[in-house]
Design an enzyme around this catalytic site. Structure first.
Site, mmCIF file in Angstrom:
data_model
loop_
_atom_site.group_PDB
_atom_site.id
_atom_site.type_symbol
_atom_site.label_atom_id
_atom_site.label_comp_id
_atom_site.label_asym_id
_atom_site.label_seq_id
_atom_site.Cartn_x
_atom_site.Cartn_y
_atom_site.Cartn_z
ATOM 1 N N CYS A 74 0.852 -1.192 0.000
ATOM 2 C CA CYS A 74 0.000 0.000 0.000
ATOM 3 C C CYS A 74 0.886 1.240 0.000
ATOM 4 C CB CYS A 74 -0.905 -0.012 1.235
ATOM 5 S SG CYS A 74 -1.947 1.436 1.394
ATOM 6 N N TYR A 89 -8.144 31.560 1.665
ATOM 7 C CA TYR A 89 -8.319 30.130 1.403
ATOM 8 C C TYR A 89 -9.123 29.518 2.568
ATOM 9 C CZ TYR A 89 -4.280 31.485 -1.430
ATOM 10 O OH TYR A 89 -3.418 32.145 -2.273
ATOM 11 N N ASP A 140 -4.111 29.982 4.587
ATOM 12 C CA ASP A 140 -3.954 28.522 4.624
ATOM 13 C C ASP A 140 -4.115 27.980 3.208
ATOM 14 O OD1 ASP A 140 -3.808 25.859 5.298
ATOM 15 O OD2 ASP A 140 -5.699 25.799 6.397
ATOM 16 N N CYS A 144 0.512 23.135 4.482
ATOM 17 C CA CYS A 144 0.661 21.674 4.447
ATOM 18 C C CYS A 144 1.871 21.279 3.600
ATOM 19 C CB CYS A 144 -0.604 21.020 3.893
ATOM 20 S SG CYS A 144 -1.033 21.545 2.212
#
Length: 476
Positions: A83, A334, A404, A431
Site C-alpha cells: 500500500c 483560502y 492557509d 501543508c
C-alpha cells in the site's frame, strides 16, 4: 559493502540507510550518489537493487534487511510494503516527529533562507492510529497480484487503494488502521454483497462495470456518512445495494449515492442523491476559550481536516499566533468551509473569508449561522483576482491575515498584495513547508518571522503542517 552488477541489474549488499527522504522514502548515500529506498528506516542494514538510475540520484528497492535499525517497530497494518500510504509505519513515532521537525527546518532554511531560531518542538498527534475521519476506496476488476500470484481471468476484482504509480491496479484492503469502525466492516460487507450478487466492479481501463468507489466519513460525535459511487443509473443494481447498507448498518446517519459516468473518479461537479438520513453530517470542535462547541456541517463535497482532534490543536496555534484582543479586522484567505474563520470569530470584531470553491462558501455561511456568528463575511473567487485594492477598500484593511493555501502555496500576486496591504500580523498555515518557505522568503521583504510551530496531522506519513507568525517590520 559489496556491489554485484549484471546486465539486468545492480545489487548492493550490506548498505546502511542513513536518513529519511522525500515522499516517505529513506536515503542511502554511496560514493556521492543518493539512493531513495521505500519501506526502510534510518539505521537499517540492507541489500538493495537499483531499479532506476539518474545522473545524480537513483531509486532502489530493499531485497532484505540484514540488521534492523533500533528505530524500527512492527507495522500497524498487514498491507504495509505494498500500500502506498503510511510509509513510516516501521519508524517509531518519536523518530517520525524528529524527522518531520527536521523537514520543516531544512525547507525553511535552505529554500527560504529563514532563521528558524523561533521554531518550537513539533506538536504530535495523541492518536497514531484510527485518526482519519474520511477514506475513499476504489472498486476495480484489476486486483494487485503479490509476487508469485498468477492472473485469473475469472477474478471479479477487489476493493481497496490504488497501488502507487499503477493507475489501474487496486490493492485489496481487509483492515485499514486509519479510520475507526465500522469503516472496515462497511467496506468489506459491501464487497462481499457485490461478489455474492455478481455486481460488476469498474474497469477503469475499458470503462465498463458498475461499482466505482465508496467514501466513508465519520465524526467525533458518532455521525457516519457513506457515499456509494456507481458508473450508471441502474436502479435494479443500485437500490438493493443501498437497502443492504441501510438495513445492515443502521448507524449510518447519511447514506448517499453519486452516478459518475465520466472517465475519471472526480465527483465535485456531480449530483449527490440522499438515499436515507440527512445529506450531511455535523462535527463539533471545542472553542479556543471554552464554551459551547463549534458546529461544522460537512456535506459530501466539503473539505474538513481529516484528523479532527488534531485540527483543534492546529487552529489553537493559529489563534495563539493571531493574538486577538477583540477589535481586529481579520482576513482568512483560502477559508474553505470557514473553519478557521469561525474558530477566530468569537475573538475579533470581524472576519472576512475568501475561497475559490463556491460550494465551500455556501457551507461557510451556513456554519456561521449554526454557530450564531454575524461578524463573518465570505466571498467566492480566485484569490489572485478577488484580493484587490478595491476589495480591501470595501472590506477594510486587515489587522491580521490568516492564510492557509493549498500545497502549491500562494500565487505571487497574492503575496505582492499582502506586501502592499501591510497588515501588522500574518499567520501562515501550510501543508507544504517547501512552498511555504518560498512564500515566506518573499514576505521577508517587510515581515519578520517570530514563531514557527510544526504540527503532525498525519502519523506514519511524511506529511507535516506548519504554522508561522509574521510581524510587520517597523519602518526606519
Amino acid at each position: 559493502m559489496k556491489m554485484k552488477k549484471t546486465k539486468q541489474e545492480i545489487v548492493l549488499n550490506d548498505v546502511q540507510v542513513s536518513d529519511a527522504g522525500a515522499e516517505g522514502k529513506a536515503i542511502v548515500r554511496l560514493d556521492g550518489m543518493v539512493i531513495f529506498v521505500p519501506f526502510v528506516v534510518p539505521g537499517d542494514i540492507i541489500d538493495l537493487k537499483i531499479i532506476k538510475k539518474k545522473k545524480n540520484y537513483a531509486e532502489g528497492r530493499a531485497l532484505c534487511i540484514k540488521h534492523p535499525s533500533p528505530l524500527r517497530v512492527e507495522p500497524l497494518c498487514t498491507h504495509f510494503g505494498t500500500c502506498g500510504g503510511c510509509k513510516w509505519q516501521t519508524l517509531n513515532y518519536e523518530s517520525q516527529l524528529q524527522y518531520k521537525q527536521q523537514q520543516v527546518k531544512d525547507n525553511l532554511e535552505r529554500l527560504g533562507h529563514i532563521d528558524t531560531m523561533g521554531m518550537r518542538p513539533i506538536c504530535g498527534s495523541d492518536k497514531t492510529a484510527y485518526y482519519r475521519n474520511k477514506l475513499e476506496f476504489t472498486f476495480s476488476t484489476k486486483r494487485w497480484l503479490n509476487e508469485g500470484e498468477l492472473r485469473d481471468d475469472n477474478d471479479p476484482g477487489t476493493v481497496g487503494f490504488h497501488v502507487p504509480m499503477v493507475f489501474d491496479k487496486v490493492l485489496p484492503i481487509d483492515h485499514c488502521a486509519l479510520q475507526s469502525e465500522p469503516s472496515n466492516r462497511i467496506r468489506n460487507a459491501l464487497r462481499d454483497y457485490a461478489l455474492q450478487h455478481q455486481i460488476p466492479f469498474y474497469d477503469i481501463r475499458n470503462h465498463i462495470g458498475f461499482l466505482r468507489n465508496v467514501v466513508i466519513r465519520n465524526t467525533t460525535t458518532g455521525q457516519l456518512m457513506v457515499i456509494v459511487i456507481v458508473a450508471e443509473q441502474n436502479t435494479e443494481l443500485l437500490i438493493p445495494i443501498m437497502e443492504f447498507l441501510k438495513t445492515t448498518f443502521p448507524e449510518i446517519t447519511s447514506l448517499l449515492y453519486i452516478v459518475n459516468s465520466k472517465l475519471n473518479d472526480s465527483y465535485t461537479n456531480l449530483e449527490v442523491v440522499t438515499y436515507a438520513g440527512q445529506g450531511y453530517i455535523t462535527e463539533q470542535m471545542p472553542r479556543y476559550n471554552g464554551g459551547t462547541p463549534l458546529q461544522f456541517r460537512i456535506n459530501p463535497k466539503s473539505f474538513y481536516q481529516t484528523n479532527s482532534e488534531q485540527a483543534f490543536k492546529l487552529y489553537s496555534f493559529v489563534a495563539e499566533f493571531a493574538d486577538l484582543k477583540g477589535n481586529e479586522n481579520v482576513y482568512d484567505l483560502y477559508t474553505g468551509t470557514g473553519t478557521i474563520a469561525q474558530f477566530l470569530a468569537g475573538m475579533c470584531r470581524h472576519v472576512t473569508g475568501i475561497e475559490y470553491v463556491e460550494e465551500a462558501i455556501v457551507d461557510a455561511r451556513l456554519n456561521a449561522q449554526l454557530n450564531g456568528f454575524d461578524n463573518c463575511t465570505f466571498y467566492a473567487g480566485d484569490m489572485a483576482k478577488v484580493l484587490t485594492d478595491e476589495f480591501i477598500k470595501a472590506n477594510g484593511k486587515p489587522d491580521v491575515v490568516v492564510t492557509d493555501p493549498p500545497r502549491a502555496g500562494m500565487h505571487e500576486r497574492v503575496v505582492e498584495q499582502l506586501l502592499a496591504v501591510e497588515a501588522p500580523r500574518i499567520v501562515y498555515v501550510s501543508c507544504n513547508p517547501a512552498t511555504q518557505a518560498r512564500d515566506l522568503q518573499m514576505l521577508s521583504a517587510k515581515y519578520d518571522i517570530r514563531r514557527i510551530q510544526p504540527v503532525d496531522m498525519f502519523p506514519h506519513t511524511q506529511h507535516v503542517e506548519n504554522v508561522a507568525e509574521l510581524l510587520l517590520r517597523e519602518k526606519n
